[in-house]
Write a protein that holds these residues in place. Structure first.
Motif, PDB file in Angstrom:
ATOM      1  N   SER A 133       2.073 -73.816  39.983  1.00 48.28           N
ATOM      2  CA  SER A 133       1.968 -74.945  39.067  1.00 48.28           C
ATOM      3  C   SER A 133       0.516 -75.360  38.917  1.00 48.28           C
ATOM      4  CB  SER A 133       2.805 -76.120  39.590  1.00 48.28           C
ATOM      5  OG  SER A 133       2.303 -76.557  40.843  1.00 48.28           O
ATOM      6  N   ASN A 134       0.258 -76.284  37.992  1.00 49.20           N
ATOM      7  CA  ASN A 134      -1.117 -76.757  37.783  1.00 49.20           C
ATOM      8  C   ASN A 134      -1.675 -77.418  39.034  1.00 49.20           C
ATOM      9  OD1 ASN A 134      -1.130 -75.875  35.140  1.00 49.20           O
ATOM     10  ND2 ASN A 134      -0.353 -77.806  34.344  1.00 49.20           N
ATOM     11  N   THR A 135      -0.845 -78.232  39.705  1.00 48.33           N
ATOM     12  CA  THR A 135      -1.308 -78.928  40.901  1.00 48.33           C
ATOM     13  C   THR A 135      -1.643 -77.949  42.009  1.00 48.33           C
ATOM     14  OG1 THR A 135       0.126 -80.769  40.284  1.00 48.33           O
ATOM     15  CG2 THR A 135      -0.733 -80.749  42.531  1.00 48.33           C
ATOM     16  N   ALA A 136      -0.771 -76.944  42.217  1.00 48.45           N
ATOM     17  CA  ALA A 136      -1.031 -75.953  43.258  1.00 48.45           C
ATOM     18  C   ALA A 136      -2.262 -75.115  42.934  1.00 48.45           C
ATOM     19  CB  ALA A 136       0.193 -75.061  43.439  1.00 48.45           C
ATOM     20  N   ALA A 137      -2.450 -74.779  41.651  1.00 45.70           N
ATOM     21  CA  ALA A 137      -3.625 -73.996  41.260  1.00 45.70           C
ATOM     22  C   ALA A 137      -4.914 -74.791  41.456  1.00 45.70           C
ATOM     23  CB  ALA A 137      -3.486 -73.549  39.803  1.00 45.70           C
ATOM     24  N   ILE A 138      -4.906 -76.092  41.097  1.00 47.89           N
ATOM     25  CA  ILE A 138      -6.096 -76.932  41.294  1.00 47.89           C
ATOM     26  C   ILE A 138      -6.399 -77.081  42.782  1.00 47.89           C
ATOM     27  CG2 ILE A 138      -6.998 -79.282  41.032  1.00 47.89           C
ATOM     28  CD1 ILE A 138      -5.527 -79.432  38.386  1.00 47.89           C
ATOM     29  N   GLY A 139      -5.344 -77.301  43.595  1.00 48.97           N
ATOM     30  CA  GLY A 139      -5.556 -77.415  45.037  1.00 48.97           C
ATOM     31  C   GLY A 139      -6.107 -76.137  45.645  1.00 48.97           C
ATOM     32  N   ALA A 140      -5.587 -74.980  45.224  1.00 50.64           N
ATOM     33  CA  ALA A 140      -6.095 -73.711  45.744  1.00 50.64           C
ATOM     34  C   ALA A 140      -7.546 -73.484  45.351  1.00 50.64           C
ATOM     35  CB  ALA A 140      -5.220 -72.570  45.232  1.00 50.64           C
ATOM     36  N   LEU A 141      -7.914 -73.918  44.139  1.00 53.64           N
ATOM     37  CA  LEU A 141      -9.301 -73.748  43.696  1.00 53.64           C
ATOM     38  C   LEU A 141     -10.246 -74.722  44.398  1.00 53.64           C
ATOM     39  CD1 LEU A 141     -10.863 -72.008  41.686  1.00 53.64           C
ATOM     40  CD2 LEU A 141     -10.586 -73.818  39.997  1.00 53.64           C
ATOM     41  N   LEU A 142      -9.791 -75.958  44.615  1.00 55.32           N
ATOM     42  CA  LEU A 142     -10.640 -76.949  45.272  1.00 55.32           C
ATOM     43  C   LEU A 142     -10.917 -76.580  46.726  1.00 55.32           C
ATOM     44  CD1 LEU A 142      -9.342 -80.413  43.991  1.00 55.32           C
ATOM     45  CD2 LEU A 142     -11.521 -79.337  43.498  1.00 55.32           C
ATOM     46  N   TYR A 143      -9.908 -76.084  47.416  1.00 58.11           N
ATOM     47  CA  TYR A 143     -10.056 -75.800  48.832  1.00 58.11           C
ATOM     48  C   TYR A 143     -10.481 -74.367  49.113  1.00 58.11           C
ATOM     49  CZ  TYR A 143      -7.973 -80.289  49.871  1.00 58.11           C
ATOM     50  OH  TYR A 143      -7.727 -81.630  49.961  1.00 58.11           O
ATOM     51  N   SER A 144     -10.900 -73.644  48.093  1.00 56.52           N
ATOM     52  CA  SER A 144     -11.417 -72.294  48.310  1.00 56.52           C
ATOM     53  C   SER A 144     -12.821 -72.174  47.728  1.00 56.52           C
ATOM     54  CB  SER A 144     -10.461 -71.262  47.690  1.00 56.52           C
ATOM     55  OG  SER A 144     -10.311 -71.499  46.296  1.00 56.52           O
ATOM     56  N   ARG A 145     -12.916 -72.128  46.407  1.00 55.68           N
ATOM     57  CA  ARG A 145     -14.217 -71.905  45.772  1.00 55.68           C
ATOM     58  C   ARG A 145     -15.090 -73.155  45.796  1.00 55.68           C
ATOM     59  NH1 ARG A 145     -15.172 -69.396  39.682  1.00 55.68           N
ATOM     60  NH2 ARG A 145     -17.455 -69.337  39.780  1.00 55.68           N
ATOM     61  N   TYR A 146     -14.484 -74.323  45.587  1.00 53.26           N
ATOM     62  CA  TYR A 146     -15.249 -75.574  45.512  1.00 53.26           C
ATOM     63  C   TYR A 146     -15.074 -76.438  46.753  1.00 53.26           C
ATOM     64  CZ  TYR A 146     -15.500 -74.240  40.590  1.00 53.26           C
ATOM     65  OH  TYR A 146     -15.719 -73.565  39.428  1.00 53.26           O
ATOM     66  N   LEU A 147     -14.826 -75.817  47.898  1.00 53.29           N
ATOM     67  CA  LEU A 147     -14.596 -76.586  49.118  1.00 53.29           C
ATOM     68  C   LEU A 147     -15.833 -77.379  49.523  1.00 53.29           C
ATOM     69  CD1 LEU A 147     -12.826 -77.325  51.523  1.00 53.29           C
ATOM     70  CD2 LEU A 147     -13.647 -75.270  52.677  1.00 53.29           C
ATOM     71  N   PHE A 148     -17.017 -76.764  49.459  1.00 54.29           N
ATOM     72  CA  PHE A 148     -18.244 -77.453  49.860  1.00 54.29           C
ATOM     73  C   PHE A 148     -18.521 -78.649  48.951  1.00 54.29           C
ATOM     74  CE2 PHE A 148     -22.885 -77.958  49.493  1.00 54.29           C
ATOM     75  CZ  PHE A 148     -23.177 -78.301  50.814  1.00 54.29           C
ATOM     76  N   LEU A 149     -18.371 -78.459  47.635  1.00 49.17           N
ATOM     77  CA  LEU A 149     -18.601 -79.572  46.705  1.00 49.17           C
ATOM     78  C   LEU A 149     -17.560 -80.666  46.884  1.00 49.17           C
ATOM     79  CD1 LEU A 149     -19.459 -77.552  43.485  1.00 49.17           C
ATOM     80  CD2 LEU A 149     -21.051 -78.657  45.058  1.00 49.17           C
ATOM     81  N   PHE A 150     -16.333 -80.289  47.161  1.00 50.36           N
ATOM     82  CA  PHE A 150     -15.267 -81.274  47.363  1.00 50.36           C
ATOM     83  C   PHE A 150     -15.538 -82.116  48.602  1.00 50.36           C
ATOM     84  CE2 PHE A 150     -10.946 -82.412  48.846  1.00 50.36           C
ATOM     85  CZ  PHE A 150     -10.545 -83.125  47.748  1.00 50.36           C
ATOM     86  N   GLU A 151     -15.940 -81.480  49.705  1.00 46.56           N
ATOM     87  CA  GLU A 151     -16.262 -82.226  50.928  1.00 46.56           C
ATOM     88  C   GLU A 151     -17.527 -83.055  50.751  1.00 46.56           C
ATOM     89  OE1 GLU A 151     -16.456 -79.398  54.050  1.00 46.56           O
ATOM     90  OE2 GLU A 151     -14.271 -79.266  54.281  1.00 46.56           O
ATOM     91  N   THR A 152     -18.487 -82.549  49.981  1.00 51.69           N
ATOM     92  CA  THR A 152     -19.705 -83.325  49.722  1.00 51.69           C
ATOM     93  C   THR A 152     -19.384 -84.603  48.947  1.00 51.69           C
ATOM     94  OG1 THR A 152     -21.005 -81.281  49.660  1.00 51.69           O
ATOM     95  CG2 THR A 152     -22.001 -83.247  48.699  1.00 51.69           C
ATOM     96  N   ALA A 153     -18.491 -84.498  47.969  1.00 58.43           N
ATOM     97  CA  ALA A 153     -18.081 -85.688  47.219  1.00 58.43           C
ATOM     98  C   ALA A 153     -17.378 -86.687  48.132  1.00 58.43           C
ATOM     99  CB  ALA A 153     -17.160 -85.295  46.068  1.00 58.43           C
ATOM    100  N   GLY A 154     -16.551 -86.204  49.058  1.00 59.40           N
ATOM    101  CA  GLY A 154     -15.892 -87.109  50.011  1.00 59.40           C
ATOM    102  C   GLY A 154     -16.892 -87.816  50.915  1.00 59.40           C
ATOM    103  N   ILE A 155     -17.920 -87.094  51.377  1.00 56.03           N
ATOM    104  CA  ILE A 155     -18.941 -87.705  52.237  1.00 56.03           C
ATOM    105  C   ILE A 155     -19.734 -88.756  51.463  1.00 56.03           C
ATOM    106  CG2 ILE A 155     -21.076 -87.236  53.513  1.00 56.03           C
ATOM    107  CD1 ILE A 155     -19.893 -84.540  54.279  1.00 56.03           C
ATOM    108  N   ILE A 156     -20.047 -88.471  50.193  1.00 55.84           N
ATOM    109  CA  ILE A 156     -20.787 -89.442  49.381  1.00 55.84           C
ATOM    110  C   ILE A 156     -19.970 -90.719  49.198  1.00 55.84           C
ATOM    111  CG2 ILE A 156     -21.702 -89.872  47.068  1.00 55.84           C
ATOM    112  CD1 ILE A 156     -22.501 -86.933  46.958  1.00 55.84           C
ATOM    113  N   LEU A 157     -18.670 -90.584  48.931  1.00 51.58           N
ATOM    114  CA  LEU A 157     -17.813 -91.758  48.792  1.00 51.58           C
ATOM    115  C   LEU A 157     -17.716 -92.530  50.099  1.00 51.58           C
ATOM    116  CD1 LEU A 157     -14.926 -90.312  46.587  1.00 51.58           C
ATOM    117  CD2 LEU A 157     -16.750 -91.858  45.891  1.00 51.58           C
ATOM    118  N   LEU A 158     -17.652 -91.819  51.233  1.00 48.80           N
ATOM    119  CA  LEU A 158     -17.597 -92.495  52.527  1.00 48.80           C
ATOM    120  C   LEU A 158     -18.874 -93.268  52.809  1.00 48.80           C
ATOM    121  CD1 LEU A 158     -16.178 -93.002  55.239  1.00 48.80           C
ATOM    122  CD2 LEU A 158     -17.176 -90.866  56.061  1.00 48.80           C
TER     123      LEU A 158
END
Length: 205
Positions: A133-158
């Protein structure tokens, strides 16, 4: 047939709710109409198969942003008569902004009628995975190819949240702080004292 009926229903309610949000005189009613517009926009997203965007609309915008607006409007003592008094003074600026937005809408409609953009074909890394599904595909992409950027955004928000807490924290000297250790360690016989005052003497504190 049911998809077309649902589309026209959601689209009509979204446009109507957005118009009433702008035209409502009561700010609380305006926020409530805005929440209704968000819900109908989420329905439109579900119709086109973007259930993840619909979930974000309900959770983020309705559950956080719109509710925050509602609480701010209801809890703050805002003099709306004074705000309306400055309408004439700020009218030229508002008219200029409205003209810019209208020009952008006209350009957007013209670009839409000119045809879509040729975006090319996705490579193997970004191609949609079959059976997901769209949600599963977005999650797989976020936690694989864009994992570093995703965690960086979380650290900035924190860091932003901690910075807001530090900047707004004020320690008052006239307020006596609590001591949880002394409250937990005290015994029941120390918490209350039984007195037998004489009639008319009262209690000495």
């Amino acid at each position: 047939m049911i998809q077309a009926i649902a589309f026209y229903l959601f689209a009509t309610l979204t446009i109507f709710s957005g118009a009433v949000t702008i035209l409502a005189r009561n700010p609380v009613h305006s926020v409530l109409w805005l929440i209704l517009a968000f819900f109908n926009a989420a329905g439109l997203m579900i119709l086109i198969g973007a259930e993840f965007i619909a979930m974000l609309l309900v959770i983020v915008y309705v559950g956080a942003v719109a509710v925050l607006f509602l609480f701010v409007v209801m809890m703050l003592d805002i003099d709306f008569a004074q705000l309306r008094a400055g309408f004439i003074k700020n009218f030229p600026l508002g008219f200029a902004l409205a003209f810019v937005l209208l020009a952008e809408l006209v350009m957007g409609v013209g670009a839409y009628k000119a045809g879509g953009l040729a975006l090319g074909t996705p490579d193997a890394a970004t191609a949609p995975v079959a059976g997901l599904s769209n949600t599963a595909a977005i999650g797989a992409l976020l936690y694989s190819r864009y994992l570093f950027l995703f965690e960086t955004a979380g650290i900035i928000l924190l860091v932003a949240m901690i910075g807001a807490i530090v900047l707004t924290h004020r320690q008052r000297g006239d307020v006596r702080g609590q001591k949880p250790s002394s409250q937990i360690s005290r015994r029941p016989e120390e918490a209350t004292i039984n007195l037998q005052p004489e009639v008319g003497k009262g209690v000495t504190l």
